[in-house]
Design an enzyme around this catalytic site. Structure first.
Site, PDB file in Angstrom:
ATOM      1  N   GLY A 113       0.730  -1.312  -0.005  1.00  0.00           N
ATOM      2  CA  GLY A 113       0.047  -0.104  -0.304  1.00  0.00           C
ATOM      3  C   GLY A 113       0.843   1.428   0.059  1.00  0.00           C
ATOM      4  O   GLY A 113       0.556   2.264   0.654  1.00  0.00           O
ATOM      5  N   ASN A 138      10.121   6.436  -9.049  1.00  0.00           N
ATOM      6  CA  ASN A 138       8.851   5.967  -9.229  1.00  0.00           C
ATOM      7  C   ASN A 138       8.013   6.537  -8.145  1.00  0.00           C
ATOM      8  O   ASN A 138       7.980   6.807  -6.979  1.00  0.00           O
ATOM      9  CB  ASN A 138       8.530   4.402  -8.802  1.00  0.00           C
ATOM     10  CG  ASN A 138       7.392   3.669  -9.349  1.00  0.00           C
ATOM     11  OD1 ASN A 138       6.282   4.064  -8.715  1.00  0.00           O
ATOM     12  ND2 ASN A 138       7.271   2.593 -10.161  1.00  0.00           N
ATOM     13  N   ASN A 171       3.616   5.629 -11.263  1.00  0.00           N
ATOM     14  CA  ASN A 171       2.853   4.273 -11.316  1.00  0.00           C
ATOM     15  C   ASN A 171       1.243   4.532 -11.024  1.00  0.00           C
ATOM     16  O   ASN A 171       0.607   4.946 -10.025  1.00  0.00           O
ATOM     17  CB  ASN A 171       3.270   3.828  -9.849  1.00  0.00           C
ATOM     18  CG  ASN A 171       2.711   2.354  -9.526  1.00  0.00           C
ATOM     19  OD1 ASN A 171       2.170   1.769 -10.052  1.00  0.00           O
ATOM     20  ND2 ASN A 171       3.594   1.847  -8.551  1.00  0.00           N
ATOM     21  N   SER A 174      -0.469  -0.298  -9.201  1.00  0.00           N
ATOM     22  CA  SER A 174      -0.361  -0.975  -8.279  1.00  0.00           C
ATOM     23  C   SER A 174      -1.999  -1.316  -7.905  1.00  0.00           C
ATOM     24  O   SER A 174      -2.726  -0.490  -7.871  1.00  0.00           O
ATOM     25  CB  SER A 174       0.234  -0.356  -6.961  1.00  0.00           C
ATOM     26  OG  SER A 174      -0.005  -0.986  -5.521  1.00  0.00           O
TER      27      SER A 174
END
EC number: 1.3.5.2
Length: 339
Positions: A113, A138, A171, A174
């Site tokens: 997370g 990132n 990103n 995820s």
């Protein structure tokens, strides 16, 4: 030596051993004791996104989230190191336990997370780095940030890291931040990319240097969805695409005691799916944008397969956990020997 250390660490909780191994790595670097772990890596220089890489094998984001171990990781032979995912504000991530090994499958499930110390901490660490190689950073959004305000978080991170990064990865893939993967599609993605490109142009003028931006995508998409994402990235003048992040599929690990744990699955079970996404992207892009391939590389042949599918560079993470630094040399050798 690495096998012995790994076997000892694997007797501990996965997240505890992860943190301990990084602490040891940092200590070994400070004591100048990393040479026994670093094998000679075959040079295979290549220019991608306007950056000169000494070899094609990099470290994927997620191992060093805060930039605390760049100097140590940079001594192991990687052609580039990517740190993060970092968010504007520090956040603790999801409740523990949130990291699970599947050794029989050379795999990991994580639902971390985006736990990290915040972008200001990362920048402070990067400013002190001695590692002279290619550094990617990132970036992501905080969990508390509404989906419709995601661009604000990415721009805040870009503003802070731009001067210190060789490239920046956005990103949006995820599975462990609610709603994040929704940013990959349609008008939402187009608007996000437009805002990121605007920030990149502004920062390029401010800092008098151009820092490429890549976007990291998920493996859990149809061919049509992959084509749509690729078209949006090309139309938005993004510099590269990283394929892929972890998968939410459990088809390859059914029956394992940890198979039903929520989170993203990485390692060997995602290898073929990732390579298929790379091939689909490559066929559609026709050279319009470089691809960085990541997912399930556990031996040299896996890295070469991703290059053959259309990737210009590759990254490792889970395979690095299971095989250690020797995988860097194996992957680089396989790529170089294939020409």
């Amino acid at each position: 030596m690495y096998s012995f250390i790994r076997n000892c660490l694997f007797k501990l909780d996965a997240e505890v051993s992860h943190e301990l191994s990084l602490d040891w790595l940092g200590a070994f670097e400070r004591l100048h004791m990393l040479k026994p772990f670093a094998l000679k890596v075959t040079p295979s220089p290549i220019n991608v996104m306007g950056i000169d890489f000494p070899n094609r094998v990099g470290l994927a984001a997620g191992l060093d989230k805060n930039g605390d171990f760049v100097n140590a990781l940079g001594q192991l032979g990687f052609g580039f190191v990517e740190i993060g995912t970092i968010t504007p504000l520090a956040q603790s991530g999801n409740p523990k336990p949130r990291l699970f090994r599947l050794p029989e499958h050379q795999a990991i499930i994580n639902r971390m997370g985006f736990n990290n110390k915040g972008v200001d901490h990362l920048v402070a660490q990067v400013q002190k780095r001695r590692y002279p190689g290619v550094l990617g950073i990132n970036i992501g959004k905080n969990k508390i940030t509404p989906e419709e305000n995601a661009l604000d978080d990415y721009v805040k991170c870009m503003d802070k890291v731009y001067a210190h990064a060789d490239y920046i990865t956005v990103n949006i893939s995820s599975p462990n931040t609610p709603g994040l993967r929704n940013l990959q599609f349609g008008e939402t993605l187009a608007n996000l990319i437009a805002g990121i490109k605007q920030a990149q142009d502004r920062l390029a003028q401010t800092h008098d240097k151009y820092v490429p931006v890549a976007v990291k995508i998920a493996p859990d998409m149809t061919a049509e969805e992959i084509h749509s994402v690729a078209d949006t990235l090309v139309n938005g003048n993004i510099d590269g695409v990283i394929a892929t992040n972890t998968t939410i599929s459990r088809e390859a690990v059914q029956g394992h005691i940890n198979a039903d744990e929520a989170g993203g699955l990485s390692g060997l079970p995602v290898r073929d799916k990732s390579t298929e996404v790379i091939a689909t992207l490559s066929a559609h892009l026709q050279g319009a944008m470089p691809i960085i391939g990541v997912g399930g590389i556990v031996e040299g042949a896996d890295a070469q397969a991703k290059i053959a599918a259309g990737a210009s560079l590759v990254q490792i993470y889970s395979g690095f956990i299971y095989k250690g630094p020797k995988l860097i040399a194996e992957a680089a050798d396989a790529i170089a020997s294939a020409g």
